[in-house]
Design a protein around this motif. Sequence first.
Motif, mmCIF file in Angstrom:
data_model
loop_
_atom_site.group_PDB
_atom_site.id
_atom_site.type_symbol
_atom_site.label_atom_id
_atom_site.label_comp_id
_atom_site.label_asym_id
_atom_site.label_seq_id
_atom_site.Cartn_x
_atom_site.Cartn_y
_atom_site.Cartn_z
ATOM 1 N N LEU A 1 8.873 9.148 -2.262
ATOM 2 C CA LEU A 1 8.107 9.955 -1.315
ATOM 3 C C LEU A 1 8.843 11.215 -0.884
ATOM 4 O O LEU A 1 8.264 12.085 -0.232
ATOM 5 N N VAL B 1 3.680 14.927 0.488
ATOM 6 C CA VAL B 1 3.293 13.614 1.004
ATOM 7 C C VAL B 1 3.137 13.711 2.516
ATOM 8 O O VAL B 1 4.085 14.049 3.227
ATOM 9 N N TYR C 1 6.061 2.023 9.855
ATOM 10 C CA TYR C 1 4.743 2.638 9.838
ATOM 11 C C TYR C 1 4.473 3.508 11.065
ATOM 12 O O TYR C 1 3.389 4.072 11.199
ATOM 13 N N ARG D 1 -3.733 5.437 7.021
ATOM 14 C CA ARG D 1 -4.609 4.776 6.050
ATOM 15 C C ARG D 1 -4.216 3.325 5.835
ATOM 16 O O ARG D 1 -5.071 2.424 5.863
ATOM 17 N N LEU D 2 -2.942 3.068 5.618
ATOM 18 C CA LEU D 2 -2.548 1.702 5.269
ATOM 19 C C LEU D 2 -2.675 0.750 6.457
ATOM 20 O O LEU D 2 -3.008 -0.419 6.289
ATOM 21 N N VAL E 1 -0.669 8.802 5.398
ATOM 22 C CA VAL E 1 -0.465 7.597 4.586
ATOM 23 C C VAL E 1 -0.397 6.365 5.484
ATOM 24 O O VAL E 1 -1.060 5.351 5.241
ATOM 25 N N ASN E 2 0.410 6.440 6.552
ATOM 26 C CA ASN E 2 0.557 5.303 7.459
ATOM 27 C C ASN E 2 -0.749 4.974 8.167
ATOM 28 O O ASN E 2 -1.087 3.803 8.377
ATOM 29 N N SER F 1 0.834 -1.200 0.000
ATOM 30 C CA SER F 1 0.000 0.000 0.000
ATOM 31 C C SER F 1 0.870 1.252 0.000
ATOM 32 O O SER F 1 0.588 2.230 -0.701
ATOM 33 N N LEU F 2 1.941 1.228 0.792
ATOM 34 C CA LEU F 2 2.880 2.348 0.808
ATOM 35 C C LEU F 2 3.526 2.522 -0.570
ATOM 36 O O LEU F 2 3.659 3.640 -1.080
ATOM 37 N N LEU G 1 3.050 11.674 5.377
ATOM 38 C CA LEU G 1 3.351 10.286 5.716
ATOM 39 C C LEU G 1 2.505 9.784 6.882
ATOM 40 O O LEU G 1 2.107 8.622 6.908
ATOM 41 N N THR H 1 1.200 4.137 -2.984
ATOM 42 C CA THR H 1 1.142 5.580 -2.766
ATOM 43 C C THR H 1 2.337 6.259 -3.425
ATOM 44 O O THR H 1 2.200 7.295 -4.091
#
Length: 479
Positions: free
Chosen positions: A214, A93, A186, A101-102, A98-99, A56-57, A95, A60
């Motif tokens: 990223l 980004v 993460y 979400r994943l 992002v983390n 997933s990361l 992060l 992204t």
Amino acid sequence: MAKANERKHRIAIVGGGPGGYEAALAGAQLGAEVILIERAGVGGAAVLTDVVPSKSLIATASAAQSVRDSGRLGVQAFVPGGDGKPVRPEIAVNLAAVNKRLLAMAGAQSVDMLRSLEDAGVRVVQGEGRLDGPNAVVISTAAGGGGTDFDRIEADTIVVSVGSSPRELDSAKPDGERILTWKQLYDLPSVPEHLVVVGSGVTGAEFANAYRTLGSEVTLVSSRDQVLPGEDRDAAGVIEREFTRLGMQVMSKSRATSVSRTETGVLVELEDGRTIEATHCLMAVGSIPNTAGLGLAEAGVSLTDSGHIRVNKVARTNVPSIYAAGDCTDFFPLASVASMQGRTAIMHALGDFVRPIDLRNVAANVFTYPEIATVGWNENSLAEASDVAKAVSHTIPLSVNPRAKMIGFTDGFVKLFAWQASGTVIGGVVVAHRASELIFPLALAVEHRLTVDQVASAFAVYPSMTGAITDAARALHQH
């Protein structure tokens, strides 16, 4: 299926990763009584801390790179500057977002898998399992997992699917803050300013690629002369060139001897005396099986020197009642292989038709940008096997593929291998955007022993990336 008043075949599964999950579903489908013991969550590390969050990361990062590369297609995003002239904005980004979400996605996937097991009639126990001989498992209930009606269960069949953990070095002990394993990434609140990645195998290459995309400055320390030493050399060459294009520093033939904390980050010492100062370091130096303390040796199960469980092509150990699946075995460490091992183990144990797993037919993928997908024989394996029939190959560069030109992604190729005498397809390599999706036609060809003429006779959409596959097959036609 069990007859009336006949006790069902009881299966105890230790570990709920891909192998354990698929074994549990297969057992329930075939009418067995199935108990699965998992300490962290259904899906195991693959879902919670490895495959699902990492890919997933990477997805992204790939999305960010696609936006950056969109200028090649004539797509331009501008905002007005102070003088009214257009200024191209930088891609930001977040992060932490992002983390979040994943990890939420990984947790939701685990819950979905748990519900699937419960709907199938599998009994799931949160706790740790340990073998007590060849036909019993002792369960230690995890803290907060609630009570259970039993501590020891008898089982006709046991499946061990406990996975593996990142390998740690005494000279570079992860602390979860600056010196990290891939499970600890993460927790980072922001993109590292300068990340050193030690190890250029699949894990190291994937994360190095992702974090450079990223926005991190990335230094990749590789003990080999080329990144991804286990992959096709031509494919690895494409990836290394892409790393350089992205501005990554690749230090080939360099071995890290220690990593230590400093006031502002980390200090990486190399074998030749050089040092690298950075803010963070990711240790990607392999993994170890989670087999210690499971009572395997006491139950008579044969282990390798590294602690991996020895299994055959139907996932059975040397003890008839005990099977094993996944990264804890001496088989190919892939989630797809673990799933197949889990299903195969149960079908074999319950006397259903089973086809032994042939690792030559396994499709694998490296989730860099572009990706590398492979299946079957390759140049390395053919060179090592001097007693096999002569093979031929053909490579189609994406630079001549019309679809690749249209989407602006021409750094890659399709390479096809076939036996010269029969034309049977025996392997393939795809280096392309989303190569993981493109390898499937070649996996089917290898699995079902199709010839190059059979592959070439199938219609590929025009224009499409799969057209490179049929083009390669046509080039191997024998008169």
